[in-house]
Scaffold this motif. Structure first.
Motif, PDB file in Angstrom:
ATOM      1  N   ILE A 170      10.360   8.770  -2.175  1.00 58.69           N
ATOM      2  CA  ILE A 170       9.078   9.269  -1.656  1.00 58.69           C
ATOM      3  C   ILE A 170       9.361  10.247  -0.516  1.00 58.69           C
ATOM      4  CG2 ILE A 170       6.946   8.627  -0.462  1.00 58.69           C
ATOM      5  CD1 ILE A 170       7.014   7.630  -3.303  1.00 58.69           C
ATOM      6  N   CYS A 201      -2.444   3.965  -0.692  1.00 62.02           N
ATOM      7  CA  CYS A 201      -1.375   3.507  -1.587  1.00 62.02           C
ATOM      8  C   CYS A 201      -1.713   2.129  -2.153  1.00 62.02           C
ATOM      9  CB  CYS A 201      -0.047   3.457  -0.842  1.00 62.02           C
ATOM     10  SG  CYS A 201       1.241   2.782  -1.907  1.00 62.02           S
ATOM     11  N   VAL A 232       2.917   0.693   0.192  1.00 61.79           N
ATOM     12  CA  VAL A 232       4.220   1.266   0.553  1.00 61.79           C
ATOM     13  C   VAL A 232       4.285   1.689   2.037  1.00 61.79           C
ATOM     14  CG1 VAL A 232       5.663   3.330   0.156  1.00 61.79           C
ATOM     15  CG2 VAL A 232       4.851   1.960  -1.784  1.00 61.79           C
ATOM     16  N   TYR A 233       3.159   2.164   2.575  1.00 60.12           N
ATOM     17  CA  TYR A 233       3.198   2.760   3.922  1.00 60.12           C
ATOM     18  C   TYR A 233       2.710   1.765   4.969  1.00 60.12           C
ATOM     19  CZ  TYR A 233       3.532   6.653   0.802  1.00 60.12           C
ATOM     20  OH  TYR A 233       3.935   7.465  -0.225  1.00 60.12           O
ATOM     21  N   CYS A 237       6.846   0.890  -4.657  1.00 62.87           N
ATOM     22  CA  CYS A 237       6.085   1.974  -5.300  1.00 62.87           C
ATOM     23  C   CYS A 237       5.917   1.741  -6.808  1.00 62.87           C
ATOM     24  CB  CYS A 237       6.811   3.294  -5.047  1.00 62.87           C
ATOM     25  SG  CYS A 237       6.137   4.688  -5.936  1.00 62.87           S
ATOM     26  N   VAL A 238       4.678   1.893  -7.296  1.00 57.20           N
ATOM     27  CA  VAL A 238       4.448   1.772  -8.743  1.00 57.20           C
ATOM     28  C   VAL A 238       4.291   3.159  -9.395  1.00 57.20           C
ATOM     29  CG1 VAL A 238       3.551  -0.587  -8.732  1.00 57.20           C
ATOM     30  CG2 VAL A 238       1.959   1.331  -8.417  1.00 57.20           C
ATOM     31  N   GLN A 239       4.679   4.179  -8.651  1.00 63.01           N
ATOM     32  CA  GLN A 239       4.736   5.556  -9.181  1.00 63.01           C
ATOM     33  C   GLN A 239       3.381   6.040  -9.692  1.00 63.01           C
ATOM     34  OE1 GLN A 239       8.213   5.980 -11.779  1.00 63.01           O
ATOM     35  NE2 GLN A 239       9.257   4.375 -10.618  1.00 63.01           N
ATOM     36  N   CYS A 240       2.321   5.731  -8.927  1.00 64.11           N
ATOM     37  CA  CYS A 240       0.981   6.157  -9.361  1.00 64.11           C
ATOM     38  C   CYS A 240       0.782   7.659  -9.174  1.00 64.11           C
ATOM     39  CB  CYS A 240      -0.103   5.382  -8.618  1.00 64.11           C
ATOM     40  SG  CYS A 240      -0.388   5.953  -6.934  1.00 64.11           S
ATOM     41  N   GLY A 241       1.524   8.268  -8.257  1.00 68.99           N
ATOM     42  CA  GLY A 241       1.441   9.719  -8.065  1.00 68.99           C
ATOM     43  C   GLY A 241       0.426  10.166  -7.026  1.00 68.99           C
ATOM     44  N   ILE A 269       0.224   9.955  -3.834  1.00 73.07           N
ATOM     45  CA  ILE A 269       0.724  10.528  -2.578  1.00 73.07           C
ATOM     46  C   ILE A 269       0.883  12.043  -2.691  1.00 73.07           C
ATOM     47  CG2 ILE A 269       3.199  10.136  -3.098  1.00 73.07           C
ATOM     48  CD1 ILE A 269       1.515   9.780   0.343  1.00 73.07           C
TER      49      ILE A 269
END
Ligand SMILES: Cc1cc2nc3c(=O)[nH]c(=O)nc-3n(C[C@H](O)[C@H](O)[C@H](O)COP(=O)(O)OP(=O)(O)OC[C@H]3O[C@@H](n4cnc5c(N)ncnc54)[C@H](O)[C@@H]3O)c2cc1C
Ligand code: SF4
Length: 578
Positions: free
Chosen positions: A507, A525, A529-530, A551-555, A557
């Motif tokens: 990230i 998020c 994560v933050y 992170c589940v890589q949702c995009g 951010i």
């Protein structure tokens, strides 16, 4: 870019990343060090696999071209543990393109294979004026779902992977494509990521370097936020003259329920969102019935989608979904049930004018990577399938002619159901950027006239240009009870997330930013994560702790001032039913 009442726009704090320098590799490694394939498909989601399925069907009838593509005619590179592991959708699908892709299959067979859960026969759409009330309204045309099929894209991708493998595709799962390889102004393949690096990038004992994968054609099917798609868009100026892409974020749960739901339900606007121009929260929800034809179980897909243009930094799609479940309309459906799955993902929402050019020398964009989503209808699965098929046909034709120009694919998309439907909805996103109250009536007019009135081309602003302030949305989120409402970390746990604790951070965000931005990331998020240290000052700049292994890589951010890059292959969630 600090503005009204001290609000701050994330765009003023861009992430430390230079996509063209970092994610474009100039030239291939020597022949003996690379893998050579015919067509490299980046992303084993619905779109990428539809491309593989269609291409292999064409090649099965044409041994000469198959031969010309070499020992590995079609390779699919997927970063999840298996295809489908990172795919999530609502997902009520318009059936046409899937029927075209697998013409010998009936819808009953889709259900027997376990990726389809029944035809939509009844539907209801509600406005929610308050936490206890609802008003039923007639479904606007884009939201009519009669005859559509409820599916799981994650299960569909697994099925498509099996079909592709049986037809001769080489599927490289647990493999991230980290760089696009460009030689003499043309895409010639991708580089796969290294494996086995430690926190600071140092090689560990199991280190395996990445490899150049050389291809005659490359298909970028990376989904909503494409890591190398973004670099390709810059490298080949594919977004020149287009509107900027904008995003929404959806959080979804699947529930086992004691009694079947008999209809598809959507709610629009209203509670629990703050729709005033100040908070600028726009979104809605879905509840879809899912009958598991194998086990006989009754399931429900439920989700909340929020436009990432909101201004209150304490807006959280995950917590809004938890809050939404406390409404009697929802509670009545879930009562006595249990949560079976959770996940989150962003959706490209800009529509027609925000779609980049879809081809470049040597490569094409398909599905969400090309921005092909109709947000007014919340539909993208049938475009993902159709664009994958059209890309396969264009590549097959071009390679047959010995050409690497895939431009006819763009025209084919424009003339297909994708171009037609997205053209009709071309301006339905933009008025919402002026707020729901001002923009809503214009959107209704656009929908009623299929985009003819007020007509023209309406512009969009980027989500990270929206100034953010610390509001009070967070005060209404329910305290998780572990039964109906859940916190973020227990949700990430059931997503099957398995990111190595000592993996490098994928990230990219600034680690010292105004509190408004840090709070925005913290609440947005869905995976928690933050974090902001407890002793951080109430005002001014604060440090941000990034627990990237959650992170589940949702995009999301990427829309709000940071950048999701590709983690090590195999990391991230393992969705089964989403
Ligand atoms: C919350 C939500 C609700 C939705 N509801 C609906 C609905 O009800 N009906 C509907 O029709 N549409 C819906 N959509 C839209 C629809 O789900 C998408 O348009 C569609 O699934 C996109 O498919 P895709 O294959 O393009 O992308 P994806 O499904 O995102 O697939 C991309 C794949 O590429 C892989 N990948 C990405 N980058 C790399 C890389 N560099 N290297 C290797 N692998 C990579 C990913 O892991 C993933 O498997 C919804 C979307 C969301 C998020
Ligand atoms: S850190 Fe991961 S899960 Fe969180 S918003 Fe960013 S991409 Fe999504």
């Amino acid at each position: 870019m600090s503005s009204r009442n001290g609000a701050v726009a994330p765009a003023a704090f861009p992430p430390p990343v230079d996509p063209q320098r970092e994610f474009i590799k100039r030239g291939l490694d020597p022949e003996e060090e690379l893998i050579e394939v015919g067509v490299a498909i980046i992303g084993g989601g619905t779109a990428g696999l539809a491309c593989a399925n269609r291409l292999l069907a064409l090649l099965a009838e044409d041994p000469e071209t198959m031969e010309r593509l070499g020992e590995v005619p079609v390779a699919v590179i997927e970063k999840a543990k298996t295809s489908g592991g990172h795919n999530l959708s609502g997902a009520v699908m318009r059936p046409g393109p899937l029927e075209e892709l697998f013409p010998d299959m009936t819808r009953e067979q889709w259900r027997e294979e376990g990726f389809a859960f029944g035809e939509v026969r009844k539907e209801a759409i509600y406005l929610l004026p308050s936490a206890r009330t609802k008003v039923r309204i007639p479904p606007p045309p884009p939201q009519r779902n009669h005859g559509n099929e409820v599916i799981s894209v994650s299960a569909l991708a697994r099925y498509q992977q099996r079909q592709a493998e049986e037809a001769g595709a080489y599927i490289l799962t647990e493999t991230s494509a980290t760089q696009l390889i460009v030689e003499d102004g043309r895409v010639v393949g991708v580089r796969s990521g290294d494996k086995g690096r430690g926190k600071d990038g140092e090689p560990l004992s199991n280190f395996e370097p990445g490899t150049d994968i050389k291809a005659q054609a490359t298909v970028l099917a990376e989904g909503c936020w494409g890591h190398i798609t973004g670099a390709a868009i810059r490298e080949f100026d594919l977004a020149e003259g287009r509107e900027p892409q904008v995003w929404e974020l959806g959080v979804k749960e699947v529930w086992r329920v004691p009694k079947p739901l008999d209809r598809v339900i959507h709610t629009l606007a209203g509670w629990p969102l703050k729709i005033s121009a100040k908070y600028h929260q726009i979104g809605g929800s879905w509840i879809y019935p899912m009958k598991d034809f194998k086990s006989g179980e009754d399931l429900v897909s439920i989700g909340f989608v929020i436009d990432l243009d909101y201004a209150d930094a304490t807006t959280s799609a995950h917590d809004l979904l938890q809050q939404f479940k406390t409404h009697p309309l929802v509670r009545g459906i879930l009562e006595g049930g249990e949560r079976a799955a959770w996940g989150a993902k962003a959706i490209p929402a800009g529509g027609y004018w925000a779609m980049p050019k879809l081809s470049m020398p040597g490569a094409v964009l398909v599905g969400d990577a090309g921005g092909m989503v109709n947000l007014a209808a919340l539909k993208g699965v049938h475009y993902a399938i159709k664009s994958g098929m059209l890309a396969a046909e264009a590549i097959y034709d071009a390679l047959g002619r010995g050409s690497s120009s895939f431009e006819p694919y763009e025209q084919a998309v424009e003339e297909s159901i994708i171009g037609q439907e997205l053209w009709e909805q071309r301006n339905t996103r933009q008025p919402f950027q002026k707020g729901l109250i001002r923009g809503g009536p214009v959107v209704n007019l656009m929908i009623a006239t299929k985009g003819r009135f007020p007509g023209g081309r309406w512009s969009l602003h980027r989500n990270d240009e929206q100034p953010m302030f610390i509001g009070n949305s967070k005060d209404s989120y329910p305290r998780p009870d572990g039964k109906y409402t859940f916190d973020k970390l227990s949700s990430v746990f059931i997503s099957g997330n398995a990111t190595r604790d000592d993996a490098p951070n994928h990230i990219r965000v600034r680690k010292h930013v105004p509190r408004e931005i840090a709070e925005g990331w913290r609440w947005m998020c869905p995976a928690g994560v933050y974090e902001i240290p407890e002793d951080a000052p109430e005002h001014g700049e604060v440090d941000v702790i990034v627990n990237y292994t959650n992170c589940v890589q949702c995009g999301a951010i990427t829309a709000k001032g940071g950048r999701l890059t590709t983690p090590e292959g195999g990391d991230g969630p393992l969705y089964q039913l989403l």
